[in-house]
Scaffold this active site. Sequence first.
Site, PDB file in Angstrom:
ATOM      1  N   TYR A  39      -4.201   1.769  15.689  1.00  0.00           N
ATOM      2  CA  TYR A  39      -2.970   1.854  16.479  1.00  0.00           C
ATOM      3  C   TYR A  39      -3.160   1.629  17.969  1.00  0.00           C
ATOM      4  O   TYR A  39      -2.299   1.052  18.626  1.00  0.00           O
ATOM      5  CB  TYR A  39      -2.290   3.216  16.274  1.00  0.00           C
ATOM      6  CG  TYR A  39      -1.653   3.336  14.902  1.00  0.00           C
ATOM      7  CD1 TYR A  39      -0.358   2.882  14.679  1.00  0.00           C
ATOM      8  CD2 TYR A  39      -2.361   3.851  13.819  1.00  0.00           C
ATOM      9  CE1 TYR A  39       0.230   2.954  13.429  1.00  0.00           C
ATOM     10  CE2 TYR A  39      -1.784   3.931  12.557  1.00  0.00           C
ATOM     11  CZ  TYR A  39      -0.486   3.473  12.371  1.00  0.00           C
ATOM     12  OH  TYR A  39       0.083   3.537  11.127  1.00  0.00           O
TER      13      TYR A  39
ATOM     14  N   ASN B 160      -7.244   1.756   9.661  1.00  0.00           N
ATOM     15  CA  ASN B 160      -5.953   1.933  10.321  1.00  0.00           C
ATOM     16  C   ASN B 160      -6.194   1.883  11.824  1.00  0.00           C
ATOM     17  O   ASN B 160      -7.054   2.595  12.341  1.00  0.00           O
ATOM     18  CB  ASN B 160      -5.331   3.293   9.955  1.00  0.00           C
ATOM     19  CG  ASN B 160      -5.003   3.410   8.480  1.00  0.00           C
ATOM     20  OD1 ASN B 160      -5.164   2.461   7.708  1.00  0.00           O
ATOM     21  ND2 ASN B 160      -4.530   4.579   8.072  1.00  0.00           N
TER      22      ASN B 160
ATOM     23  N   GLU C 192      -7.335   8.387   6.279  1.00  0.00           N
ATOM     24  CA  GLU C 192      -7.626   8.979   7.588  1.00  0.00           C
ATOM     25  C   GLU C 192      -8.156  10.405   7.511  1.00  0.00           C
ATOM     26  O   GLU C 192      -7.469  11.361   7.891  1.00  0.00           O
ATOM     27  CB  GLU C 192      -6.376   8.950   8.466  1.00  0.00           C
ATOM     28  CG  GLU C 192      -5.833   7.557   8.695  1.00  0.00           C
ATOM     29  CD  GLU C 192      -4.683   7.534   9.691  1.00  0.00           C
ATOM     30  OE1 GLU C 192      -4.151   8.614  10.014  1.00  0.00           O
ATOM     31  OE2 GLU C 192      -4.325   6.443  10.149  1.00  0.00           O
TER      32      GLU C 192
ATOM     33  N   GLU D 273      -3.294  -0.144   8.116  1.00  0.00           N
ATOM     34  CA  GLU D 273      -2.100   0.275   8.867  1.00  0.00           C
ATOM     35  C   GLU D 273      -2.212  -0.269  10.272  1.00  0.00           C
ATOM     36  O   GLU D 273      -3.275  -0.188  10.900  1.00  0.00           O
ATOM     37  CB  GLU D 273      -1.978   1.808   8.989  1.00  0.00           C
ATOM     38  CG  GLU D 273      -1.565   2.524   7.738  1.00  0.00           C
ATOM     39  CD  GLU D 273      -1.425   4.033   7.949  1.00  0.00           C
ATOM     40  OE1 GLU D 273      -1.155   4.484   9.081  1.00  0.00           O
ATOM     41  OE2 GLU D 273      -1.594   4.751   6.961  1.00  0.00           O
TER      42      GLU D 273
ATOM     43  N   ARG E 117       0.848  -1.189   0.000  1.00  0.00           N
ATOM     44  CA  ARG E 117       0.000   0.000   0.000  1.00  0.00           C
ATOM     45  C   ARG E 117       0.886   1.241   0.000  1.00  0.00           C
ATOM     46  O   ARG E 117       1.722   1.408   0.876  1.00  0.00           O
ATOM     47  CB  ARG E 117      -0.906   0.000   1.226  1.00  0.00           C
ATOM     48  CG  ARG E 117      -1.749   1.244   1.381  1.00  0.00           C
ATOM     49  CD  ARG E 117      -2.793   1.119   2.502  1.00  0.00           C
ATOM     50  NE  ARG E 117      -3.536   2.360   2.632  1.00  0.00           N
ATOM     51  CZ  ARG E 117      -3.371   3.237   3.626  1.00  0.00           C
ATOM     52  NH1 ARG E 117      -2.548   2.984   4.609  1.00  0.00           N
ATOM     53  NH2 ARG E 117      -4.071   4.367   3.637  1.00  0.00           N
TER      54      ARG E 117
ATOM     55  N   HIS F 119      -2.755  10.945   0.769  1.00  0.00           N
ATOM     56  CA  HIS F 119      -2.210  10.759   2.116  1.00  0.00           C
ATOM     57  C   HIS F 119      -1.601  12.091   2.545  1.00  0.00           C
ATOM     58  O   HIS F 119      -0.403  12.210   2.787  1.00  0.00           O
ATOM     59  CB  HIS F 119      -1.196   9.608   2.134  1.00  0.00           C
ATOM     60  CG  HIS F 119      -0.958   9.010   3.492  1.00  0.00           C
ATOM     61  ND1 HIS F 119      -1.115   7.657   3.761  1.00  0.00           N
ATOM     62  CD2 HIS F 119      -0.563   9.562   4.655  1.00  0.00           C
ATOM     63  CE1 HIS F 119      -0.817   7.415   5.045  1.00  0.00           C
ATOM     64  NE2 HIS F 119      -0.472   8.562   5.602  1.00  0.00           N
TER      65      HIS F 119
END
Length: 467
Positions: free
Chosen positions: A296, A294, A172, A369, A83, A127
């Site tokens: 985290y 994504n 995002e 991600e 990606r 991005h």
Amino acid sequence: TQQEQASSHLRFPATFAWGAATSAYQVEGAVNEDGRGTSIWDTFTRTPGRVLGGDHADVAIDHYHRFRDDVAVMAELGLTAYRFSVSWPRIQPDGSGTFNLKGLDFYKRLTDELRANGIDPWLTLYHWDLPQALEDAGGWPNRDTAYRFADYARCVHDALKDHVHTFSTVNEPWCAAFLGYASGEHAPGRREPANAVRAAHHLNLAHGLAVQAMDARRVGGCVNLYAVSPETRSEADLDAARRIDGLQNRFFLDALLLGRYPDDVIEDLGVGLDFVADGDMAVINAPIDVLLVNYYSRFTVSGAPGGKASAAAAPTDTGSPWVGSEHVSFVNGGRPVTAMGWEIDQDGLLEVLNRVARDYPAVPLVISENGAAFDDVLEQGRVHDTDRRAYLDAHLSACRAAIEAGVPLEGYFAWSLMDNFEWAWGYGKRFGLVHVDFETQRRVLKDSALWYAEIIRHNRRHEPTDS
Ligand code: GBH
């Protein structure tokens, strides 16, 4: 044996995409080559006080020149998917009008190289590197930017459709809107809360218009989701959790997958909806083939005053990204943290995946991600990053558990393939599977990369249907 246990609990379906991710501004460098225009990140990194150490990404990790070597590293890892993002100012130096063929050509060479190595190209259109000319015309708070984006998307799609496995639109949107226009931690560094909400809507609109413009291709949207917990069961803490979950997660999930904004979030924001035109929500709700998630960390929040304004310390002087919920404090949830100060919580990943599968219309998912920064030490040509390996192992186990629970999870992309320019943190934080010496540009596979390669090999070898 331990080895067998480690690998057998990580057995995945044969078609599972094994990936790693990067983004254009973070890796490419070559900012003045082949007709590339200026992006808001070029401007931002040139503004004193915005990026730690005054770092910029003029050279970054020189991927623009080293992409063939980097694809060779991907092949060594056994990746089946990669990606990356396209730099809009390479394609349209001024954000509109004529397309720069030399810019497009780089992505043709990259995707050809990937395909020659059996790696599926997953292309992200945006991005965060908006052409500066569009920011000068108002940026994302200006509705016209969404239409410019659809033009750009159509062009990239038409040029690369036979080269790309999956197109995704905006990486995002929460970050692009609220870090770019409310807290100012990211480019363009504006602190205009009401405009940040407009930006968020126009980023959603840009997504929908681009999906329509790329008619009939495999296309997805991307969101960054957090698990969110109240610190206690008090009314104030529960309300804080509702608000943060609302703005971080539901504002975008509801828009993309249900075609509406959640009433409670609109009320929290307190800015009205005059910028939402008739028909916008149906555009934003355009059918997608895959949702890129994504993930985290988890936020633990409190409604009591006096806490931290955000989960982690920002590297520079910034405002709050939490428009309308600035009183919420982010508290220590008691888990170990990464070098970013982000708490490690793989259960949050399972929670997030189950939640999307349960509360929204069915759509295939990928983790686009997931990863961690740690204070790596390069010693005698090795990086023994057991912490990163443990992070990835735990989160892959959560993915496995999600699949067992029936979540249609189709792939996983580690963030990041290589150490790179970490936005406001400059080169101070390393997320890579591959260590990069920012002086010599030498690449060295970290222990986590060797481990990931084993996981991938194991899964590919044990599936007879795999070619
Ligand atoms: C990703 O975003 C990016 O897509 C990628 O480019 C980047 O390199 C990678 O993460 C690592 O940072 O403390 O309350 O202000 C991550 C999403 C959103 C995570 C903001 C940290 C801080 C929230 N980030 N969040 S707060």
